[in-house]
Motif scaffolding. Structure first.
Motif, PDB file in Angstrom:
ATOM      1  N   TYR A  94       0.804  -1.225   0.000  1.00 27.09           N
ATOM      2  CA  TYR A  94       0.000   0.000   0.000  1.00 27.09           C
ATOM      3  C   TYR A  94       0.840   1.280   0.000  1.00 27.09           C
ATOM      4  O   TYR A  94       0.302   2.373   0.060  1.00 27.09           O
ATOM      5  CB  TYR A  94      -0.948  -0.001   1.215  1.00 27.09           C
ATOM      6  CG  TYR A  94      -2.004  -1.078   1.094  1.00 27.09           C
ATOM      7  CD1 TYR A  94      -3.254  -0.786   0.573  1.00 27.09           C
ATOM      8  CD2 TYR A  94      -1.724  -2.392   1.457  1.00 27.09           C
ATOM      9  CE1 TYR A  94      -4.205  -1.771   0.431  1.00 27.09           C
ATOM     10  CE2 TYR A  94      -2.669  -3.382   1.320  1.00 27.09           C
ATOM     11  CZ  TYR A  94      -3.903  -3.064   0.808  1.00 27.09           C
ATOM     12  OH  TYR A  94      -4.840  -4.047   0.664  1.00 27.09           O
ATOM     13  N   THR A  96       2.488   3.052  -2.198  1.00 20.34           N
ATOM     14  CA  THR A  96       2.255   4.103  -3.208  1.00 20.34           C
ATOM     15  C   THR A  96       0.901   4.782  -3.035  1.00 20.34           C
ATOM     16  O   THR A  96       0.659   5.836  -3.621  1.00 20.34           O
ATOM     17  CB  THR A  96       2.304   3.505  -4.632  1.00 20.34           C
ATOM     18  OG1 THR A  96       1.344   2.453  -4.680  1.00 20.34           O
ATOM     19  CG2 THR A  96       3.677   2.981  -4.978  1.00 20.34           C
ATOM     20  N   GLN A  98      -0.339   6.364  -0.722  1.00 23.71           N
ATOM     21  CA  GLN A  98      -0.327   7.661  -0.058  1.00 23.71           C
ATOM     22  C   GLN A  98      -0.446   8.765  -1.095  1.00 23.71           C
ATOM     23  O   GLN A  98      -0.944   9.838  -0.820  1.00 23.71           O
ATOM     24  CB  GLN A  98       1.029   7.855   0.623  1.00 23.71           C
ATOM     25  CG  GLN A  98       1.080   7.420   2.033  1.00 23.71           C
ATOM     26  CD  GLN A  98       2.477   7.708   2.584  1.00 23.71           C
ATOM     27  OE1 GLN A  98       2.687   8.692   3.220  1.00 23.71           O
ATOM     28  NE2 GLN A  98       3.407   6.812   2.304  1.00 23.71           N
ATOM     29  N   GLU A  99       0.101   8.470  -2.286  1.00 20.24           N
ATOM     30  CA  GLU A  99       0.166   9.502  -3.333  1.00 20.24           C
ATOM     31  C   GLU A  99      -0.748   9.216  -4.507  1.00 20.24           C
ATOM     32  O   GLU A  99      -1.351  10.131  -5.068  1.00 20.24           O
ATOM     33  CB  GLU A  99       1.608   9.586  -3.849  1.00 20.24           C
ATOM     34  CG  GLU A  99       2.548  10.182  -2.839  1.00 20.24           C
ATOM     35  CD  GLU A  99       3.834   9.406  -2.688  1.00 20.24           C
ATOM     36  OE1 GLU A  99       4.236   8.723  -3.641  1.00 20.24           O
ATOM     37  OE2 GLU A  99       4.421   9.468  -1.588  1.00 20.24           O
ATOM     38  N   LEU A 100      -0.827   7.936  -4.878  1.00 18.80           N
ATOM     39  CA  LEU A 100      -1.659   7.562  -6.040  1.00 18.80           C
ATOM     40  C   LEU A 100      -3.045   7.162  -5.551  1.00 18.80           C
ATOM     41  O   LEU A 100      -3.195   6.183  -4.821  1.00 18.80           O
ATOM     42  CB  LEU A 100      -1.021   6.390  -6.784  1.00 18.80           C
ATOM     43  CG  LEU A 100       0.217   6.715  -7.625  1.00 18.80           C
ATOM     44  CD1 LEU A 100       0.814   5.435  -8.190  1.00 18.80           C
ATOM     45  CD2 LEU A 100      -0.152   7.652  -8.766  1.00 18.80           C
ATOM     46  N   ASN A 317      -1.434  11.650  -8.997  1.00 14.53           N
ATOM     47  CA  ASN A 317      -0.440  11.563  -7.926  1.00 14.53           C
ATOM     48  C   ASN A 317      -0.537  12.895  -7.188  1.00 14.53           C
ATOM     49  O   ASN A 317      -0.168  13.937  -7.726  1.00 14.53           O
ATOM     50  CB  ASN A 317       0.950  11.362  -8.542  1.00 14.53           C
ATOM     51  CG  ASN A 317       2.024  11.224  -7.483  1.00 14.53           C
ATOM     52  OD1 ASN A 317       1.980  11.892  -6.448  1.00 14.53           O
ATOM     53  ND2 ASN A 317       2.992  10.365  -7.741  1.00 14.53           N
ATOM     54  N   GLU A 324      -1.187   9.977 -13.507  1.00 20.61           N
ATOM     55  CA  GLU A 324      -0.357   8.772 -13.653  1.00 20.61           C
ATOM     56  C   GLU A 324      -1.242   7.556 -13.883  1.00 20.61           C
ATOM     57  O   GLU A 324      -2.459   7.610 -13.673  1.00 20.61           O
ATOM     58  CB  GLU A 324       0.478   8.530 -12.381  1.00 20.61           C
ATOM     59  CG  GLU A 324       1.681   9.433 -12.278  1.00 20.61           C
ATOM     60  CD  GLU A 324       2.589   9.071 -11.114  1.00 20.61           C
ATOM     61  OE1 GLU A 324       2.647   7.876 -10.722  1.00 20.61           O
ATOM     62  OE2 GLU A 324       3.244  10.001 -10.599  1.00 20.61           O
ATOM     63  N   LEU A 326      -2.132   3.783 -12.618  1.00 17.46           N
ATOM     64  CA  LEU A 326      -2.042   2.999 -11.373  1.00 17.46           C
ATOM     65  C   LEU A 326      -2.415   1.547 -11.650  1.00 17.46           C
ATOM     66  O   LEU A 326      -3.423   1.271 -12.309  1.00 17.46           O
ATOM     67  CB  LEU A 326      -3.014   3.589 -10.340  1.00 17.46           C
ATOM     68  CG  LEU A 326      -3.280   2.755  -9.090  1.00 17.46           C
ATOM     69  CD1 LEU A 326      -2.050   2.685  -8.192  1.00 17.46           C
ATOM     70  CD2 LEU A 326      -4.461   3.323  -8.310  1.00 17.46           C
TER      71      LEU A 326
END
Ligand SMILES: Cc1cc2nc3c(=O)[nH]c(=O)nc-3n(C[C@H](O)[C@H](O)[C@H](O)COP(=O)(O)O)c2cc1C
Length: 368
Positions: A94, A96, A98-100, A317, A324, A326
């Protein structure tokens, strides 16, 4: 407060998917209620992950540890609190997120609401895992209701457009509801159930997901419970049902379908069955003016396709402030519907228990 609900029976839910534990406090239960812990464990097992190839591979024992309000096999009448440990966590999956922001999940809205302080591991407080303590609370409430002659059961009414038969809302029996609770994939029509399983597996192999419908029936609930307007039985149950993650629609009786009938068809005619008033049809799902009429309470909840899918999706992001692609990692249910069945039953039991415990004495006796 978002994590608490109830009038007389107050429920508080707490924890995060990858924290030490999740749990629930039920305050307002009467003292002296004997709890069958094996029955509670059976209910927990119906929802637990990793039972077949249709759900997440996360393995959790889901053994509730009762830490207060229970003594010598019975409730004490003080708050009943149960903890469920989180053991099979893989928080690295998990990192990524936080941003995606996962489309369809709560990552972006949680970020807006909690300003980045939310625990994002395993979807944190927004995880379907938080429904385990709900099932514990529901199992307790089911036992209280069973003592009053009330039974609750549900089945998978549809998956991705493949439909099961629906409950007969007049002739439904406790035996039918009990039989469904013993099926790992509860469907009234076995052949349709197989087709639904095929739909789920097809979505899974394509790194995708599907949604569906759960239909729930309640038998033996007394007539005359509920209030008009804000305390209506539909309102109380809908509040709880819409609190279950992934529920996007609720309909009672014929629901939206009732709009296709004329009044002469949709009205449920009354008759006397011995001394008891009953209706010949039950298009209103056992509730009129927010108050139960003694017929089976029947409703359906729409469950969306699981948002965390392995297929590439377009997103943003929020750290880099750019768009981006995902690909969600982690272990996810390709379909939530079959695991939601005991959860829908559980929140129904919690709501009905609260209604029953809150009910004032009837104002007038029925005039003969
Ligand atoms: C029993 C259960 C299991 C769930 N499992 C998952 C899952 O594996 N992956 C996922 O993305 N969502 C899962 N969800 C749904 C999400 O928690 C939910 O979609 C998310 O919190 C956003 O809330 P909303 O769909 O109600 O708007 C599950 C829900 C339930 C009831």
């Amino acid at each position: 407060m978002s994590s608490s609900i109830g009038q007389t029976l107050k429920l508080s839910l707490f924890g995060e998917s990858h924290g030490a534990a999740i749990g629930v406090v039920l305050d307002g239960l009467p003292g002296g209620l004997a709890l069958d812990l094996e029955e509670i464990a059976r209910e927990m097992a119906r929802r637990a992950p990793g039972q077949d190839n249709l759900s997440t591979t996360r393995r959790e024992a889901d053994i509730p540890q009762i830490v207060s309000g229970f003594f010598r096999g019975r409730t004490t009448g003080t708050p009943l609190c149960a903890l469920i440990q989180n053991t099979d966590t893989r928080s690295g999956d998990y990192g990524t997120l936080q941003e995606l922001m996962r489309p369809g999940h709560a990552d972006y809205t949680a970020q807006l609401r909690y300003g980045g302080y939310q625990d994002f591991r395993g979807s944190g407080h927004f995880s379907g895992r938080l429904t385990a303590p709900l099932v514990f609370a529901g199992a307790v409430c089911k036992q209280l209701l069973a003592g009053e002659g009330v039974s609750i059961g549900a089945h998978i009414a549809a998956v991705h457009g493949v439909r099961d038969a629906l409950f007969d809302p007049v002739t439904l029996t406790p035996g039918q509801l009990d039989a469904l609770a013993r099926q790992p994939f509860p469907a009234l029509d076995k052949a349709q159930g197989e087709k639904m399983r095929t739909e789920i597996l097809a979505a899974k192999y394509e790194a995708d997901s599907v949604g569906g419908v759960v239909e729930c029936g309640v038998l033996g609930f007394p007539a005359g419970i509920g209030d008009p307007f804000f305390g209506s039985v539909e309102s109380v149950l809908s509040h709880l049902l819409f609190s279950v993650p992934a529920v996007k629609g609720v309909e009672f009786g014929l629901g939206f379908g009732i709009t296709e009938l004329r009044g002469s068809q949709s009205n449920d005619s009354y008759y006397y069955d011995g001394g008891e008033v009953k209706t010949r049809t039950n298009h209103n799902g056992g509730i009129l003016g927010g108050i139960t009429n003694g017929m089976p309470i029947v409703f359906r909840a729409a469950i969306k396709p699981t948002s965390s899918i392995g297929k590439p999706q377009q997103t943003v992001n929020i750290a880099a402030r750019r768009e981006e692609t995902l690909v969600v990692k982690g272990r996810h249910d390709p379909c939530i519907v079959q695991r939601a069945v005991p959860v829908i039953e559980a929140v129904t039991a919690v709501g009905l228990c609260d209604l029953l415990l809150s009910a004032p004495q009837k104002q007038t006796k029925e005039k003969g």
